[in-house]
Write a protein that holds these residues in place. Structure first.
Motif, PDB file in Angstrom:
ATOM      1  N   LYS A  84      17.067  -9.448   0.435  1.00 43.19           N
ATOM      2  CA  LYS A  84      16.458  -9.614  -0.914  1.00 43.19           C
ATOM      3  C   LYS A  84      15.052  -9.882  -0.801  1.00 43.19           C
ATOM      4  O   LYS A  84      14.325  -9.617  -1.613  1.00 43.19           O
ATOM      5  N   VAL A  87      13.086  -6.753  -0.185  1.00 40.33           N
ATOM      6  CA  VAL A  87      13.217  -6.073  -1.476  1.00 40.33           C
ATOM      7  C   VAL A  87      12.004  -6.667  -2.291  1.00 40.33           C
ATOM      8  O   VAL A  87      10.984  -6.083  -2.814  1.00 40.33           O
ATOM      9  N   GLU A  88      12.010  -8.062  -2.356  1.00 35.68           N
ATOM     10  CA  GLU A  88      10.825  -8.705  -3.020  1.00 35.68           C
ATOM     11  C   GLU A  88       9.559  -8.209  -2.350  1.00 35.68           C
ATOM     12  O   GLU A  88       8.449  -8.144  -3.261  1.00 35.68           O
ATOM     13  N   ALA A  90       8.837  -5.735  -0.611  1.00 37.60           N
ATOM     14  CA  ALA A  90       8.503  -4.429  -0.966  1.00 37.60           C
ATOM     15  C   ALA A  90       7.985  -4.150  -2.325  1.00 37.60           C
ATOM     16  O   ALA A  90       7.000  -3.364  -2.563  1.00 37.60           O
ATOM     17  N   ASN A  91       8.763  -4.894  -3.378  1.00 40.13           N
ATOM     18  CA  ASN A  91       8.066  -4.674  -4.680  1.00 40.13           C
ATOM     19  C   ASN A  91       6.831  -5.370  -5.115  1.00 40.13           C
ATOM     20  O   ASN A  91       5.865  -4.726  -5.545  1.00 40.13           O
ATOM     21  N   ARG A  92       6.462  -6.390  -4.139  1.00 39.64           N
ATOM     22  CA  ARG A  92       5.063  -6.819  -4.386  1.00 39.64           C
ATOM     23  C   ARG A  92       4.334  -6.100  -3.840  1.00 39.64           C
ATOM     24  O   ARG A  92       2.949  -5.906  -4.394  1.00 39.64           O
ATOM     25  N   ALA A  94       4.456  -2.852  -3.716  1.00 37.72           N
ATOM     26  CA  ALA A  94       4.469  -1.505  -4.707  1.00 37.72           C
ATOM     27  C   ALA A  94       3.540  -2.148  -5.817  1.00 37.72           C
ATOM     28  O   ALA A  94       2.806  -1.112  -6.231  1.00 37.72           O
ATOM     29  N   ARG A  95       3.551  -3.212  -6.336  1.00 39.42           N
ATOM     30  CA  ARG A  95       2.919  -3.626  -7.333  1.00 39.42           C
ATOM     31  C   ARG A  95       1.469  -3.716  -7.003  1.00 39.42           C
ATOM     32  O   ARG A  95       0.407  -3.478  -7.855  1.00 39.42           O
ATOM     33  N   GLN A  98       0.118  -0.320  -6.874  1.00 36.61           N
ATOM     34  CA  GLN A  98       0.062   0.465  -8.404  1.00 36.61           C
ATOM     35  C   GLN A  98      -1.359  -0.282  -8.968  1.00 36.61           C
ATOM     36  O   GLN A  98      -1.877   0.374  -9.642  1.00 36.61           O
TER      37      GLN A  98
END
Length: 106
Positions: A84, A87-88, A90-92, A94-95, A98
């Protein structure tokens, strides 16, 4: 009459001895019965103890298995928490990428 009087004590003595022998035989039979009963009870106690020992061993084995399952679940929960977190992270990232892309575009 004298003869009858003399045989009576002898008869009484034999009857008394016969009664004592009969009583001793009854005591021996009772002793045999009690000995067999005690042996049977001892065998039942040994069987019960054996059953109890097996039940304790089975319980100990079950506890050990439950401890292994508990350890595996704790590890899986820890791994899931790490996943988890990954994933968090990786999302950070990615944001952030972006946002960098959006900023570069415009």
């Amino acid at each position: 009459a004298l003869e009858a009087a003399q045989t009576t004590p002898a008869k009484e003595g034999k009857e008394k001895e016969s009664g004592e022998n009969e009583e001793m035989e009854q005591l021996r039979e009772h002793d045999k019965f009690m000995t067999k009963l005690v042996e049977k009870l001892q065998e039942e106690v040994r069987d019960a103890q054996s059953g109890l020992d097996k039940a304790i061993a089975d319980r100990d084995a079950a506890v050990t298995q439950l401890e292994h399952v508990s350890d595996a679940l704790r590890k899986a929960a820890h791994d899931a928490e790490l996943d988890k977190q990954a994933v968090e992270d990786a999302n950070r990232e990615a944001r952030a990428l972006q946002a960098e892309i959006d900023r570069m575009r415009g």
